[in-house]
Design an enzyme around this catalytic site. Structure first.
Site, PDB file in Angstrom:
ATOM      1  N   SER A  64       0.308  -1.090   0.252  1.00 63.92           N
ATOM      2  CA  SER A  64      -0.141  -0.014   0.144  1.00 63.92           C
ATOM      3  C   SER A  64       0.968   1.396  -0.234  1.00 63.92           C
ATOM      4  O   SER A  64      -0.031   2.062   0.426  1.00 63.92           O
ATOM      5  CB  SER A  64      -0.395   0.112   0.981  1.00 63.92           C
ATOM      6  OG  SER A  64      -2.123  -1.246   0.963  1.00 63.92           O
ATOM      7  N   THR A  66       4.246   0.713   1.613  1.00 64.30           N
ATOM      8  CA  THR A  66       5.083   1.496   2.344  1.00 64.30           C
ATOM      9  C   THR A  66       6.472   1.193   2.046  1.00 64.30           C
ATOM     10  O   THR A  66       7.210   2.354   3.050  1.00 64.30           O
ATOM     11  CB  THR A  66       5.013  -0.135   3.164  1.00 64.30           C
ATOM     12  OG1 THR A  66       3.693  -0.773   3.416  1.00 64.30           O
ATOM     13  CG2 THR A  66       5.418  -0.397   4.465  1.00 64.30           C
ATOM     14  N   HIS A 130       2.843  -4.079   9.783  1.00 62.68           N
ATOM     15  CA  HIS A 130       1.457  -4.819   8.922  1.00 62.68           C
ATOM     16  C   HIS A 130       0.463  -4.936   9.591  1.00 62.68           C
ATOM     17  O   HIS A 130      -0.412  -4.921   9.308  1.00 62.68           O
ATOM     18  CB  HIS A 130       1.511  -5.422   7.785  1.00 62.68           C
ATOM     19  CG  HIS A 130       2.550  -5.001   6.653  1.00 62.68           C
ATOM     20  ND1 HIS A 130       2.011  -3.940   6.519  1.00 62.68           N
ATOM     21  CD2 HIS A 130       3.597  -6.067   6.052  1.00 62.68           C
ATOM     22  CE1 HIS A 130       3.205  -4.228   5.259  1.00 62.68           C
ATOM     23  NE2 HIS A 130       3.835  -4.776   5.033  1.00 62.68           N
ATOM     24  N   ARG A 151      -4.733   2.528   0.610  1.00 55.57           N
ATOM     25  CA  ARG A 151      -4.144   2.456  -0.683  1.00 55.57           C
ATOM     26  C   ARG A 151      -5.873   1.972  -1.407  1.00 55.57           C
ATOM     27  O   ARG A 151      -6.203   1.294  -0.771  1.00 55.57           O
ATOM     28  CB  ARG A 151      -3.380   1.598  -1.329  1.00 55.57           C
ATOM     29  CG  ARG A 151      -2.875   2.035  -2.625  1.00 55.57           C
ATOM     30  CD  ARG A 151      -1.864   1.712  -3.204  1.00 55.57           C
ATOM     31  NE  ARG A 151      -1.706   1.635  -4.622  1.00 55.57           N
ATOM     32  CZ  ARG A 151       0.065   1.418  -5.086  1.00 55.57           C
ATOM     33  NH1 ARG A 151       0.676   0.111  -5.154  1.00 55.57           N
ATOM     34  NH2 ARG A 151       0.034   1.574  -6.332  1.00 55.57           N
ATOM     35  N   GLY A 284       3.292   1.992  -8.620  1.00 53.33           N
ATOM     36  CA  GLY A 284       3.086   2.654  -8.012  1.00 53.33           C
ATOM     37  C   GLY A 284       2.539   3.775  -8.978  1.00 53.33           C
ATOM     38  O   GLY A 284       1.768   4.984  -8.121  1.00 53.33           O
TER      39      GLY A 284
END
Length: 316
Positions: A64, A66, A130, A151, A284
Site C-alpha cells: 500500500s 510502505t 502491517h 490505498r 506505483g
C-alpha cells in the site's frame, strides 16, 4: 499478552489454516491472517516490545506504499541532520527497509537499546508494520504515534499479486484468479484488508492526536499539502525558511518512485537474505489495476469495499 502454548508449533496447530497468497498457508490469529514466520515474530513482539514516547509507527496493509512512506518519514524526521539534497544521504545508499526496521523483526534486546534511526541526538525511533490495531503491543497506543497509510483496494491487490510471484515463497506461482479469490475472502497478509483499514480509521477519529489516517492517492495528487500535514502531526512542522527554500519539494523528489527505484541499493541485494530489494518496487501508478484486472473483478472489489465500509464514513 502471553499465550498458553508451550511452543510456536503448538500454537500454529491450534489455529485455523488456509491457503495463503504469499506463502503456502496462512494462519488466523486475533481475526487476521499471517504466515507462520510473521505470526511467530508478531507474538514475540506482543510479549516483549515496549514503546517509547517519541516512537513513530508507520502501519500499512502490504503493498500500500510502505516502502515509499518509510522513505518519506525517515527523510522528514532527519531533515535537519541530513538535508535531502546531501549527496551522502542514507536513503541514497541504503533501502528504506534497512533504515526503518519492521517492528516484528526487532530483536527483544534491541528494541530499547540499539534501534536508532534518528541522525541527531533525538530519541525518536521509526518502525514499520502491517499489524492490525487489535494486535499491536499495548504500549504503542499509550506512548507512540501511528501513521496509517491506505490505498485503493484494487491497486493494493494487483501489487500484492505481483509481489507474491516475485518473491516465490510458494511451491509454484499463484494464478491471478486464485489470488483474487483468496483476497476477496479476506485471506491476505494481515487481512482481511478491509478490517485492518477500518480499525485504524475508527481509531484515528477516537484518538486523532495518536493516529493519522492518510491515503496513498492523496499523497500522489497533492504531495506538498499531505507532507505538511504529516510533518505537523509528527511534531516537526516546516518553518517558513524551510518552505521558502523548497525543502518539502526536495523531500518529495528524494523519496519519489523514480528516484528510489533507480538507486543501486534498491536494485541489488536482498532483505533479510530472502527477498530481493527490487521486489518491493512495482508500478506505483494510481489506477494501474485497470491494466491487470477485468471490469468484473474491479466491480467485485468495489462492491465488497462499499459493503465493508458502509456506515463508517470512509470511502476509498
Amino acid at each position: 499478552m502471553k499465550n498458553s502454548f508451550s511452543t510456536p508449533e503448538d500454537l500454529l496447530a491450534s489455529l485455523p489454516r488456509q491457503e495463503g497468497i504469499l506463502e503456502p498457508y496462512s494462519y488466523q490469529y486475533q481475526g487476521f491472517w499471517y504466515s507462520s514466520t510473521v505470526l511467530k515474530s508478531l507474538i514475540d513482539c506482543q510479549n516483549q516490545f515496549q514503546a517509547r514516547e517519541n516512537d513513530i509507527f508507520l502501519v500499512t496493509a502490504p503493498k500500500s506504499g510502505t516502502t515509499w512512506f518509510k522513505a518519506i518519514i525517515y527523510a522528514l524526521i532527519n531533515r535537519e541532520a541530513c538535508h535531502p539534497q546531501d549527496p551522502h544521504h542514507p536513503l541514497l545508499k541504503q533501502t528504506p527497509h534497512q533504515l526503518v526496521p519492521w517492528l516484528e523483526y526487532v530483536a527483544p534486546l534491541d528494541n530499547n537499546n540499539l534501534v536508532s534511526n534518528s541522525l541527531d541526538s533525538s530519541p525518536t525511533r521509526i518502525f514499520g508494520t502491517h499489524t492490525p490495531i487489535v494486535s499491536l503491543p499495548e504500549s504503542i497506543m499509550e506512548k507512540g504515534k501511528i501513521v496509517y497509510l491506505c490505498r485503493d483496494i484494487k491497486d493494493t491487490f494487483v501489487s500484492l499479486f505481483h509481489f507474491s510471484n516475485k518473491i516465490n515463497f510458494r511451491p509454484s506461482p499463484i494464478s491471478l484468479e486464485n489470488a483474487f479469490d483468496l483476497f476477496c475472502r479476506g485471506s491476505s497478509p494481515s487481512g482481511p484488508v478491509w478490517d485492518q483499514i477500518l480499525g485504524y480509521w475508527k481509531k484515528s477519529h477516537d484518538k486523532p492526536h495518536k493516529v493519522l489516517f492518510m491515503r496513498y492517492e492523496d499523497m500522489q495528487n497533492e504531495p506538498r499539502v499531505q507532507l505538511r500535514h504529516l510533518a505537523l502531526f509528527l511534531g516537526k512542522p516546516f518553518s517558513q525558511e524551510e518552505e521558502n527554500s523548497g525543502l518539502p519539494d526536495q523531500i518529495i523528489k528524494l523519496c519519489s518512485f523514480n528516484t528510489m527505484s533507480n538507486l543501486e541499493a534498491n536494485k541489488t541485494g536482498d532483505f533479510l537474505g530472502v527477498v530481493r530489494n527490487d521486489s518491493f518496487f512495482w508500478s506505483g501508478v494510481v489506477g494501474d489495476w485497470k491494466n491487470h484486472l477485468t471490469v468484473e473483478m474491479g466491480s467485485k472489489l468495489d462492491q465488497i469495499t462499499e459493503e465493508k465500509f458502509s456506515g463508517s464514513g470512509l470511502s476509498l
